[in-house]
Enzyme design. Structure first.
Site, PDB file in Angstrom:
ATOM      1  CG  HIS A 476      88.244  54.555  19.395  1.00 25.60           C
ATOM      2  ND1 HIS A 476      87.083  53.822  19.546  1.00 25.60           N
ATOM      3  CD2 HIS A 476      89.027  54.200  20.452  1.00 25.60           C
ATOM      4  CE1 HIS A 476      87.173  53.068  20.631  1.00 25.60           C
ATOM      5  NE2 HIS A 476      88.345  53.287  21.199  1.00 25.60           N
ATOM      6  CD  GLU A 477      92.732  54.814  20.693  1.00 24.92           C
ATOM      7  OE1 GLU A 477      92.743  55.145  21.904  1.00 24.92           O
ATOM      8  OE2 GLU A 477      92.358  53.697  20.308  1.00 24.92           O
ATOM      9  CG  HIS A 483      86.154  60.452  29.191  1.00 17.28           C
ATOM     10  ND1 HIS A 483      85.810  59.136  29.325  1.00 17.28           N
ATOM     11  CD2 HIS A 483      85.396  61.119  30.102  1.00 17.28           C
ATOM     12  CE1 HIS A 483      84.877  59.013  30.263  1.00 17.28           C
ATOM     13  NE2 HIS A 483      84.622  60.200  30.753  1.00 17.28           N
TER      14      HIS A 483
END
Length: 697
Positions: A476-477, A483
């Site tokens: 997730h991180e 991004h």
């Protein structure tokens, strides 16, 4: 001391490369911030006074340049405050934070600068600017309005006071949680009381006690320490004790009155309400949604209630099964809050014939991290390798990302829980991508988690073993990091995660979680701690069968938190007779199927909304999960047509249309460019086991 002398000696003022974490001290903070604020005020004054025709190069560029240096230096200080808290650092942080708030508030209210942005927008040449630059100008005009630029002088003054008080209160909120977490220690002398606890958890607790110079075992309120007690300990009294300590931390029922967040919560809500009304909004929820995808609180409420209605039958079934199992198999006539994780783990073991502890043995840190790197390298045609940098703790690692032999980003990886480090997991930007003259400044990210550190047993270092949930958290991180680091936008205001709507910023992070369930991915990121054998297919099949175990309860829990957040910022009167506890009780009465005990003070450590960026925005996790699940279904479709779920072709499109464009265009446009249509909730419901997959044509 002159500005030149400060620049020569102060490591916070050296922007030539990576942050000098080996040289920065709390004593450097105040002089560095003073120098940077002086420089920023000088540039702002020059821009205000200039009578030249306003252009991008003579106005936006110098303003961005000077404010970026201030942001980067303060970003280092804020990061250290979160991961390496000391009394000296905290004092320096709290001394300087009001100065930063004062500067940014005054900047957002500066009518001269506001007028110059308007001049750029109204210039005939505006259409000739790149899409990214037009987006930056439009965002700036919006932010001036939200920053109080159009308020009367007296109201501007009050607005500035609100910003400073709010910042101090949210900082205090976080400090109270950190202090309450760090101070707590549950010591157990009799090993028999630890029946059911896995060996590695006992070993970590034994090491913690030894570090304190005490016999027995020490458990703390850091997640890797307390949660295994709730999940595995046969001793019900021990489970209740650690549950109560965690559920009351930083509250009026907690350890110390000075760490009670009750008054902070109310005052934060009052300040937000006043700020919103000063700006002409009915409430803070309306203000919060202005830069988001969702347009009104009613739209968010409808989304959450719809999702809650879909999830409730599944949650009711989950709970009924758990209660029946606990009564029949565990002898628990009443299922208390401190029994839930324990009973769920026992039911999982019975139903699917495996435990999370068994799975954990296949996820040693090094293998997981290397598997993650292999995945993203294949998906996005990049190369990740170890790099060198000064760090704030010996456990921190540093890496570089290259594409076609060219550096495109770097990141710090800080994985373990420790005292002085804020709980949870997050990504933050250390430096953003931007063009500086003919050069490209490459982005740098902080990736921070709170996992169990490697244990030293009789002088032998045992590798850190991750639960599958921790693997998901790491992915997730890293999605957030991708991004930030894989952007191709050269304008700092919309490169990476900058300028991305808050309710879309979780799209890449939640998207990455899906790969943690793919066989072809797990084969390359598992290795049994002792034998080195990869995850057996039979155990993987059990994991998949159990993937949606209690997903109804989990979904409803997130809906509950999201509705509570939105209610607090939409229709709750912080001056009225109702308490914040009344609000969460009302939400639970309508939504939840499990109600925690009356002493539970979850909200007192709900840092996302009281000390993070999620005020009236916690719904973003579920909102963005619709986008991320739908985006991931493109990879599933590629696999269903004879391809591979780790599809470099689909990965390239995701990179091009989502990651690379950052905030340079609306998130919905980016999603539609990737999927070729509007998002659908179908994939989320299917992934959660709450609906059949209906293929979109």
């Amino acid at each position: 001391m002159t500005s030149t002398a400060i620049n020569a000696s102060n490591p916070l003022l050296d922007f030539t490369g990576l942050a000098k974490f080996d040289k920065i001290t709390p004593a450097d903070i105040t002089p560095a911030i003073a120098a940077l604020l002086k420089q920023a005020h000088t540039v702002v004054a020059l821009l205000e006074a200039s009578t030249d025709a306003v252009t991008w190069d003579n106005f936006v560029v110098p303003l961005e340049h000077v404010t970026e240096k201030l942001s980067r230096a303060w970003g280092i200080v804020s990061h250290l405050n979160a991961v390496a808290d000391t009394p000296e650092l905290r004092a320096a942080y709290n001394e300087n934070q009001p100065k930063l708030i004062e500067f940014w508030t005054a900047l957002a209210q500066n009518l001269a600068l506001f007028d110059k942005y308007k001049a750029i927008k109204n210039n005939l040449d505006f259409a000739d600017l790149s899409a990214a630059r037009r987006k930056i100008v439009n965002n700036a005009l919006r932010d001036f309005k939200l920053g109080g630029a159009e308020l009367a002088p007296a109201k501007k003054t009050r607005f500035a006071e609100i910003q400073e008080k709010h910042a101090a209160l949210t900082t205090r909120f976080s400090e109270n949680i950190l202090d309450a977490t760090n101070s707590y220690g549950l010591f157990v002398s009799d090993e028999a009381e630890l029946a059911g606890l896995p060996d590695d958890v006992r070993q970590a607790a034994r090491a913690a006690a030894e570090q304190d110079g005490k016999p027995g075992y020490k458990f703390t309120l850091h997640f890797p320490s307390y949660f295994p007690i709730l999940q595995y300990a046969d001793n019900r009294g021990l489970r209740e004790k650690i549950y109560r300590a965690n559920a009351t931390k930083a509250s009026e029922l907690g350890e110390k009155p000075e760490w009670d967040n009750s008054a902070n919560i109310v005052e934060i809500l009052r300040l937000r309400n006043e700020e919103a009304k000063l700006l002409g909004f009915k409430n803070y929820a309306e203000l919060s949604l202005v830069p988001k995808m969702a347009k009104t609180p009613a739209e968010v409420m409808h989304f959450l209630k719809d999702l809650g209605q879909r999830a409730r039958p599944f949650a009711e079934q989950d709970l009924a099964e758990l209660r029946a199992f606990a009564a029949e198999q565990l002898g628990l006539a009443s299922l208390e809050a401190w029994d839930l994780a324990y009973a769920a783990e026992k039911l999982r073991e019975q139903r699917y014939a495996f435990s999370e502890q068994e799975v954990k043995q296949y996820f040693p840190e090094q293998v997981v991290v290397e598997g993650l790197f292999q995945l993203v390298q294949k998906l996005f045609s990049i190369d990740i390798s170890a790099d060198q940098a000064a760090v704030w703790h010996p456990d921190v690692k540093f890496f570089r990302i290259q594409k076609d032999g060219k550096l495109i980003g770097q990141f710090y990886l800080d994985l373990y829980a420790r005292n002085g480090k804020r709980g949870g997991a997050w990504m933050d930007d250390a430096r953003a991508r931007r063009r500086v003259g003919s050069e490209i400044q490459t982005p740098i990210a902080y990736l921070t988690c709170n996992f169990t550190a490697p244990a030293v047993i009789e002088g032998v270092v045992k590798p850190a073993l991750f639960t599958h949930d921790e693997v998901i958290t790491l992915f997730h991180e890293f999605g957030h990091g991708l991004h930030h680091m894989l952007t191709r936008v050269d304008e700092i205001g919309v490169s990476g995660i900058s300028g991305v709507e808050w309710d879309a910023v979780e799209l890449p992070s939640q998207f990455m979680e899906n790969f943690c369930w793919e066989w072809e991915v797990l084969q390359h990121m598992t290795s049994e701690a002792e034998s080195g054998e990869p995850l057996p297919r039979a155990l993987y099949d059990k994991m998949i069968a159990a993937r949606n175990f209690q997903s109804g309860l989990q979904t409803l829990r997130q809906v509950e938190f999201s509705l509570f957040d939105m209610r607090l910022h939409d229709d709750y009167d912080p001056y009225g007779s109702q308490s914040v506890q009344d609000v969460i009780n009302q939400v639970r009465a309508r939504i939840a199927v499990i109600n925690p005990p009356p002493f539970n003070r979850f909200q007192h450590s709900f840092g996302h909304i009281f000390a993070g960026g999620y005020a009236a925005g916690y719904y973003s996790y579920k909102w963005a999960e619709v986008l991320s699940a739908d985006a991931y279904s493109a990879f599933e479709e590629a696999a269903s047509h004879g391809g591979n779920v780790v599809s470099a072709e689909t990965g390239k499109k995701f990179h091009d249309e989502i990651l690379a464009v950052g905030g340079s265009r609306p998130a919905l446009e980016s999603f539609k460019a990737f999927r070729g249509r509007e998002p659908s909730i179908d994939a989320l419901l299917r992934h959660s086991g709450m609906a059949a997959w209906r293929h979109s044509s």
